[in-house]
Design a protein around this motif. Structure first.
Motif, PDB file in Angstrom:
ATOM      1  N   LEU A  29     -10.668  -3.465 -13.832  1.00 31.86           N
ATOM      2  CA  LEU A  29      -9.457  -2.697 -14.011  1.00 31.86           C
ATOM      3  C   LEU A  29      -9.643  -1.694 -15.127  1.00 31.86           C
ATOM      4  O   LEU A  29     -10.125  -2.031 -16.174  1.00 31.86           O
ATOM      5  CB  LEU A  29      -8.304  -3.656 -14.368  1.00 31.86           C
ATOM      6  N   GLY A  35      -1.733   5.981 -13.253  1.00 26.97           N
ATOM      7  CA  GLY A  35      -1.819   4.700 -12.571  1.00 26.97           C
ATOM      8  C   GLY A  35      -2.924   3.848 -13.131  1.00 26.97           C
ATOM      9  O   GLY A  35      -3.356   4.017 -14.259  1.00 26.97           O
ATOM     10  N   MET A  36      -3.404   2.923 -12.296  1.00 23.84           N
ATOM     11  CA  MET A  36      -4.438   1.995 -12.709  1.00 23.84           C
ATOM     12  C   MET A  36      -5.590   2.063 -11.740  1.00 23.84           C
ATOM     13  O   MET A  36      -5.401   2.321 -10.564  1.00 23.84           O
ATOM     14  CB  MET A  36      -3.896   0.563 -12.733  1.00 23.84           C
ATOM     15  N   THR A  37      -6.775   1.824 -12.246  1.00 25.85           N
ATOM     16  CA  THR A  37      -7.944   1.716 -11.402  1.00 25.85           C
ATOM     17  C   THR A  37      -8.234   0.238 -11.209  1.00 25.85           C
ATOM     18  O   THR A  37      -8.419  -0.462 -12.166  1.00 25.85           O
ATOM     19  CB  THR A  37      -9.164   2.388 -12.053  1.00 25.85           C
ATOM     20  N   LEU A  38      -8.259  -0.195  -9.970  1.00 24.34           N
ATOM     21  CA  LEU A  38      -8.526  -1.595  -9.670  1.00 24.34           C
ATOM     22  C   LEU A  38      -9.500  -1.614  -8.524  1.00 24.34           C
ATOM     23  O   LEU A  38      -9.118  -1.480  -7.394  1.00 24.34           O
ATOM     24  CB  LEU A  38      -7.232  -2.301  -9.283  1.00 24.34           C
ATOM     25  N   GLY A 124       1.248  -5.768 -14.586  1.00 23.45           N
ATOM     26  CA  GLY A 124       1.824  -4.594 -13.944  1.00 23.45           C
ATOM     27  C   GLY A 124       3.254  -4.888 -13.531  1.00 23.45           C
ATOM     28  O   GLY A 124       3.852  -5.891 -13.954  1.00 23.45           O
ATOM     29  N   ILE A 134       0.720  -4.619  -7.435  1.00 24.31           N
ATOM     30  CA  ILE A 134      -0.599  -4.872  -6.880  1.00 24.31           C
ATOM     31  C   ILE A 134      -0.737  -6.340  -6.486  1.00 24.31           C
ATOM     32  O   ILE A 134      -0.587  -7.245  -7.317  1.00 24.31           O
ATOM     33  CB  ILE A 134      -1.707  -4.530  -7.904  1.00 24.31           C
ATOM     34  N   ASP A 187      -8.502   6.121  -6.582  1.00 22.87           N
ATOM     35  CA  ASP A 187      -7.736   5.373  -7.571  1.00 22.87           C
ATOM     36  C   ASP A 187      -6.301   5.874  -7.728  1.00 22.87           C
ATOM     37  O   ASP A 187      -5.352   5.094  -7.740  1.00 22.87           O
ATOM     38  CB  ASP A 187      -8.436   5.438  -8.941  1.00 22.87           C
ATOM     39  N   TYR A 191      -3.159   3.564  -7.085  1.00 21.51           N
ATOM     40  CA  TYR A 191      -2.596   2.951  -8.286  1.00 21.51           C
ATOM     41  C   TYR A 191      -1.674   3.819  -9.125  1.00 21.51           C
ATOM     42  O   TYR A 191      -1.111   3.347 -10.098  1.00 21.51           O
ATOM     43  CB  TYR A 191      -3.734   2.433  -9.176  1.00 21.51           C
ATOM     44  N   ASP A 193       1.456   5.760 -10.678  1.00 18.14           N
ATOM     45  CA  ASP A 193       2.861   5.390 -10.830  1.00 18.14           C
ATOM     46  C   ASP A 193       3.684   6.013  -9.706  1.00 18.14           C
ATOM     47  O   ASP A 193       3.376   7.098  -9.211  1.00 18.14           O
ATOM     48  CB  ASP A 193       3.362   5.890 -12.187  1.00 18.14           C
ATOM     49  N   ARG A 200       1.198  -2.584  -2.907  1.00 20.20           N
ATOM     50  CA  ARG A 200      -0.158  -2.393  -2.409  1.00 20.20           C
ATOM     51  C   ARG A 200      -0.763  -3.779  -2.154  1.00 20.20           C
ATOM     52  O   ARG A 200      -0.833  -4.607  -3.065  1.00 20.20           O
ATOM     53  CB  ARG A 200      -1.035  -1.656  -3.437  1.00 20.20           C
TER      54      ARG A 200
END
Length: 231
Positions: A29, A35-38, A124, A134, A187, A191, A193, A200
């Motif tokens: 992560l 947003g976030m990278t997962l 999150g 997520i 990403d 992810y 916002d 997801r």
């Protein structure tokens, strides 16, 4: 805890159609814009591949919501942890486990010995809050096919029901189901916002690469909060 290392190939991996099965996963992560990278990796991933955890602002459940100047007119709920996931179209009925960032800097995977368990990123937003929640699950474990084996077969309009600790059931409607290469994972699309409550669902897919012990793709279900009812 993160899934243990192994040299085994996935069950049925040699005979199964491409994308039908996956192996226990690692999920690093990192921050990615708003947003976030997962990014999902199999348990055969190199041990030194350890992306950093997201900054506190990116991981905070309320950070995204408080940054919005104008509230969305779409339905949304206050924070409440999820307890059960039901997807009637693919016969999913599974409890949740919270997932967090482990000592390695990766998001810990759901336990690899439980084939009917899904995880959610507990730092999150919770399912039903504004933002993209997520949820992750295995398609295969050491004991065989797992909870998200048929995730790729979901169709737009399918219902995803998430029961929450506050007694509400957040019903999401599937918008799209897409498959992305792990080598070129979008990403921000997955992810970033969102001004409304979205979901997801993520698992592995595509061809299994025996050399790196990893599936080449990720299957991602995009869904939005459609209605709320009492459990």
């Amino acid at each position: 805890m993160a899934a243990p290392q192994t040299t085994e190939t996935p069950s049925q991996g040699a005979a199964a159609p491409a994308g039908s099965l996956g192996r226990a996963l690692f999920w690093p992560l990192a921050a990615a814009g708003l947003g976030m990278t997962l990014i999902y990796h199999s348990i055969g991933s190199p041990a030194d591949d350890k992306p950093p955890a997201p900054p506190a602002a990116a991981a905070s459940p309320s950070a995204a919501a408080t940054s919005k100047a104008t509230p969305s007119a779409s339905p949304s709920l206050p924070r409440s942890v999820p307890t059960r996931l039901r997807i009637p179209a693919i016969a999913v009925d599974a409890p949740f486990t919270p997932l967090s960032i482990g000592a390695s800097g990766r998001l810990d995977a759901p336990p690899p010995n439980d084939k009917n368990l899904v995880g959610w990123f507990k730092d999150g937003v919770t399912p039903g809050e504004r933002g993209a929640s997520i949820v992750a699950g295995h398609v295969d474990t050491t004991t065989g096919p797992a909870v998200f084996l048929q995730l790729r077969f979901l169709k737009p309009g399918a219902t995803v029901d998430i029961t929450r600790a506050d007694g509400t059931v957040a019903s999401f409607a599937v918008d799209t189901v897409e498959t992305f290469s792990k080598a070129d994972f979008p990403d921000k699309k997955v992810y970033a916002d969102t001004p409304d409550a979205q979901l997801r669902l993520i698992t592995c897919g595509g061809n299994y690469d025996r050399k790196v012990k990893d599936y080449e793709d990720n299957v991602v279900v995009f869904a939005h909060l459609d209605s709320v009812k009492k459990g």
